[in-house]
Design an enzyme around this catalytic site. Structure first.
Site, PDB file in Angstrom:
ATOM      1  CE  LYS A 189      -1.777   2.899   2.750  1.00  0.00           C
ATOM      2  NZ  LYS A 189      -1.677   4.105   1.909  1.00  0.00           N
ATOM      3  CB  SER A 243       4.862   9.360  10.911  1.00  0.00           C
ATOM      4  OG  SER A 243       3.619   8.707  11.037  1.00  0.00           O
ATOM      5  CD  GLU A 265      13.447   0.240   8.117  1.00  0.00           C
ATOM      6  OE1 GLU A 265      14.249   1.126   8.444  1.00  0.00           O
ATOM      7  OE2 GLU A 265      13.725  -0.963   8.073  1.00  0.00           O
ATOM      8  CB  CYS A 300      13.611   9.218   7.083  1.00  0.00           C
ATOM      9  SG  CYS A 300      14.696   8.253   6.033  1.00  0.00           S
ATOM     10  CD  GLU A 399      10.324  12.996  10.695  1.00  0.00           C
ATOM     11  OE1 GLU A 399       9.248  12.456  10.989  1.00  0.00           O
ATOM     12  OE2 GLU A 399      11.204  12.443  10.002  1.00  0.00           O
TER      13      GLU A 399
HETATM   14  P1  NAD Z   1       2.778   8.445   7.503  1.00  0.00           P
HETATM   15  O1  NAD Z   1       3.104   7.658   8.712  1.00  0.00           O
HETATM   16  O2  NAD Z   1       1.768   9.511   7.593  1.00  0.00           O
HETATM   17  O3  NAD Z   1       2.254   7.443   6.349  1.00  0.00           O
HETATM   18  C1  NAD Z   1       3.020   6.347   5.933  1.00  0.00           C
HETATM   19  C2  NAD Z   1       2.078   5.303   5.352  1.00  0.00           C
HETATM   20  O4  NAD Z   1       1.217   4.837   6.384  1.00  0.00           O
HETATM   21  C3  NAD Z   1       1.185   5.833   4.228  1.00  0.00           C
HETATM   22  O5  NAD Z   1       1.048   4.843   3.234  1.00  0.00           O
HETATM   23  C4  NAD Z   1      -0.133   6.051   4.955  1.00  0.00           C
HETATM   24  O6  NAD Z   1      -1.269   5.972   4.112  1.00  0.00           O
HETATM   25  C5  NAD Z   1      -0.125   4.897   5.937  1.00  0.00           C
HETATM   26  N1  NAD Z   1      -1.013   5.069   7.091  1.00  0.00           N
HETATM   27  C6  NAD Z   1      -1.413   6.226   7.677  1.00  0.00           C
HETATM   28  N2  NAD Z   1      -2.265   5.961   8.689  1.00  0.00           N
HETATM   29  C7  NAD Z   1      -2.406   4.607   8.749  1.00  0.00           C
HETATM   30  C8  NAD Z   1      -3.159   3.726   9.565  1.00  0.00           C
HETATM   31  N3  NAD Z   1      -3.953   4.172  10.533  1.00  0.00           N
HETATM   32  N4  NAD Z   1      -3.048   2.400   9.343  1.00  0.00           N
HETATM   33  C9  NAD Z   1      -2.248   1.918   8.379  1.00  0.00           C
HETATM   34  N5  NAD Z   1      -1.534   2.708   7.541  1.00  0.00           N
HETATM   35  C10 NAD Z   1      -1.605   4.042   7.732  1.00  0.00           C
HETATM   36  O7  NAD Z   1       4.161   8.990   6.937  1.00  0.00           O
HETATM   37  P2  NAD Z   1       4.398   9.884   5.650  1.00  0.00           P
HETATM   38  O8  NAD Z   1       3.940  11.265   5.956  1.00  0.00           O
HETATM   39  O9  NAD Z   1       3.874   9.206   4.439  1.00  0.00           O
HETATM   40  O10 NAD Z   1       5.995   9.828   5.527  1.00  0.00           O
HETATM   41  C11 NAD Z   1       6.830  10.642   6.260  1.00  0.00           C
HETATM   42  C12 NAD Z   1       7.418   9.883   7.439  1.00  0.00           C
HETATM   43  O11 NAD Z   1       8.111   8.726   6.983  1.00  0.00           O
HETATM   44  C13 NAD Z   1       8.448  10.696   8.199  1.00  0.00           C
HETATM   45  O12 NAD Z   1       8.244  10.533   9.576  1.00  0.00           O
HETATM   46  C14 NAD Z   1       9.769  10.077   7.767  1.00  0.00           C
HETATM   47  O13 NAD Z   1      10.816  10.249   8.678  1.00  0.00           O
HETATM   48  C15 NAD Z   1       9.380   8.652   7.618  1.00  0.00           C
HETATM   49  N6  NAD Z   1      10.347   7.922   6.779  1.00  0.00           N
HETATM   50  C16 NAD Z   1      11.187   7.028   7.385  1.00  0.00           C
HETATM   51  C17 NAD Z   1      12.142   6.354   6.634  1.00  0.00           C
HETATM   52  C18 NAD Z   1      13.088   5.363   7.270  1.00  0.00           C
HETATM   53  O14 NAD Z   1      13.736   4.613   6.553  1.00  0.00           O
HETATM   54  N7  NAD Z   1      13.190   5.320   8.587  1.00  0.00           N
HETATM   55  C19 NAD Z   1      12.213   6.577   5.252  1.00  0.00           C
HETATM   56  C20 NAD Z   1      11.330   7.476   4.668  1.00  0.00           C
HETATM   57  C21 NAD Z   1      10.392   8.146   5.443  1.00  0.00           C
END
Ligand code: NAD
Length: 495
Positions: A189, A243, A265, A300, A399
């Site tokens: 997804k 996140s 991650e 990230c 962040e």
């Molecule tokens: P997010 O957590 O808002 O969303 C990530 C994914 O989770 C999306 O596909 C979203 O639709 C899904 N999601 C949201 N709510 C959910 C729920 N209740 N149940 C299941 N899935 C759900 O993050 P974002 O805004 O897309 O990305 C930014 C974040 O990702 C930042 O915190 C960044 O640091 C992190 N990130 C981490 C790494 C790493 O390798 N550690 C790499 C890239 C990004």
């Protein structure tokens, strides 16, 4: 490299896939619902995309499970799986411009960065992982002579991967390559903010010879498709990048359902620490700018906290401001652009709020402004640097995920380490020193999954990528990533 005009022409003719990919074919969401994905540089709608929910999740997981049970992929010899994944890497290479352009249009990342970072890294991840899969051996336990103890790594079954929007293709690839190499079926997804490139990737995987149902892609929202996937009883492993807040929710969903293994991650607030014995201040300052401004700070591992020894601070800031001048907002389709728009209005508002909070907390604005949004002009923001920041300020602790840098100063090594560790995240850290002992000492003491000494962001497919503390528990890339998607099986044979 194509010119801006050539990329624009190509963007007008590109066919964007917009349906769910289940069982080897594209289909609309069962509900018929769609959502819009827009180009953040122009705010124009790029595509109406299938908005999947529980019903689609049930179909995709069933297709993935059936494919797994059939053995069409899960029981194929690793050497055969390798050939398919290598063919996929070749197809990605052939369709490199199309894949790069799709992510650029969908999330605003510069086309140059797509072609120099995301695409080569994603292709290499498939190649490296494919090459390694038929070189991973099991073990024989040191039992007595009347027994034989076999230890092997088995695929887990159905892997659900949930990915973010900031590196749409690359983050998905870091999950897909090892999960598929190990013989699993996957339901992916992608983020609702940038779902398009992985739909094309799934189609290319089928063309490469991946059996139907082994890779399924469900575009949709987190609270619908994502949640249904995370709660599903036939999902064995949940691999997430996103996140820390949502990561925590996924752990709860796993607990409420079948105790599926959850790999996270998650977020970051990485420190860069520059000691007085840094050999090349200008290079360090250029790297500090890249570490917070590339990909608009939507990274990230962005080093959003910069700790400078007070004796070099003045010289460093001069060099940093000079390097920052190279990051001005521009059209992501222009190969010269190094700073595109933020992904959407919500992200622009979030980053603006943090800039305001830094001002309210008394940090000293060196460059940047609170962005003035003009409808239809894209979600642009200037690189922003605050001096006089302290760890007790909100924008230094949380962040931001935008091009906003906090500069703090320190007196000695102990203080530098304490300040660097004073944060809930622990993803990456960059340390600048010309003293070998200090480099090792500080790397050991810093609480993060990754440390770069005299650099930032380095690594390749051989190196694990991931964090500690609230940055998560999983590691992408390297042989460790393959283990994540396997179960350890022991067989005790009485002879
Ligand atoms: P997010 O957590 O808002 O969303 C990530 C994914 O989770 C999306 O596909 C979203 O639709 C899904 N999601 C949201 N709510 C959910 C729920 N209740 N149940 C299941 N899935 C759900 O993050 P974002 O805004 O897309 O990305 C930014 C974040 O990702 C930042 O915190 C960044 O640091 C992190 N990130 C981490 C790494 C790493 O390798 N550690 C790499 C890239 C990004």
């Amino acid at each position: 490299m194509k010119t801006k005009a050539e990329w624009q022409t190509l963007s007008e003719s590109i066919t964007l896939r917009n349906q769910a990919y289940i069982g080897g074919r594209f289909q609309s969401a069962v509900s018929g619902e769609t959502f819009k994905t827009t180009n953040p540089a122009t705010e124009r709608v790029l595509a109406e995309v299938a908005s999947c929910d529980q019903a689609d999740v049930d179909l995709a997981v069933a297709a993935a499970k059936a494919a797994f049970v059939s053995g069409s992929w899960s029981r194929k010899a690793p050497g055969e799986r390798k050939k398919v994944l290598l063919r996929l890497a070749d197809l990605m290479q052939q369709h490199r411009d199309e894949l790069a352009l799709t992510d650029t249009l969908d999330m605003g990342k510069s086309i140059s960065e797509m072609l120099s970072v995301d695409l080569p890294d994603s292709i290499d991840c498939f190649r490296w992982t494919a090459e390694s899969i038929d070189k991973v051996y099991g073990g024989i336990a040191p039992t007595g002579g009347d027994t034989l103890g076999l230890i092997s790594h088995e695929p887990v079954g159905v892997v659900a991967a949930i990915t973010p929007w900031n590196y749409p293709l690359m983050m998905a690839t870091w999950k897909l390559a090892p999960a598929l190499a190990a013989g699993n079926s996957v339901v992916l997804k992608p983020s609702e903010k940038s779902p398009l490139s992985v739909l094309r990737l799934a189609e290319l995987a089928t063309e490469a010879g991946l059996p139907d149902g082994v890779l399924n892609v469900l575009p949709g929202y987190g609270h619908t498709a994502g949640k249904a996937l995370a709660l599903h009883h036939d999902v064995n492993v949940l691999a997430f990048t996103g996140s820390s807040r949502v990561g925590g929710m996924l752990m709860e969903y796993a607990g409420q359902s079948n105790l599926k293994r959850v790999w996270l991650e998650a977020g970051g607030k990485s420190p860069m620490v520059v000691f007085e014995d840094c050999a090349n201040i200008e290079r360090a300052a250029g790297t500090a700018a890249a570490a917070i401004f590339s990909n608009q700070g939507e990274v990230c591992i962005a080093c959003s906290r910069l700790y400078l020894h007070k004796s070099i601070k003045e010289r460093f800031l001069k060099a940093l401001l000079a390097a920052t001048a190279g990051y001005r907002g521009g059209d992501p389709l222009d190969p010269e652009t190094r700073l595109g728009p933020l992904v959407d209005k919500a992200q622009l508002d979030t980053v603006s709020r943090y800039i305001k909070s830094a001002m309210d907390d008394g940090a000293n604005l060196l460059t940047g402004v609170i962005p003035e949004y003009m409808e239809g002009q894209g979600y642009y923001i200037e690189p922003t640097i605050f001096d006089g920041a302290r760890n007790d300020m909100r924008f230094v602790q949380e962040e931001i995920f935008g091009p906003v840098l906090a500069v703090c100063e320190f007196d000695d090594e102990d203080e530098a380490v304490r300040l660097a560790n004073d944060n809930r995240y622990g993803l990456g850290a960059s340390v600048w020193t010309d003293n070998l002992s200090r480099a090792h000492r500080v790397s050991k003491q810093i609480q993060s999954g990754m440390v770069w000494v005299n650099g930032w962001g380095g690594g390749d497919s051989t190196m694990p990528f991931g964090g500690v503390k609230a940055s998560g528990n999983g590691r992408d890339k390297s042989l460790h990533s393959i283990e994540k998607y396997t179960d350890l099986k022991t067989v005790w044979i009485s002879l």
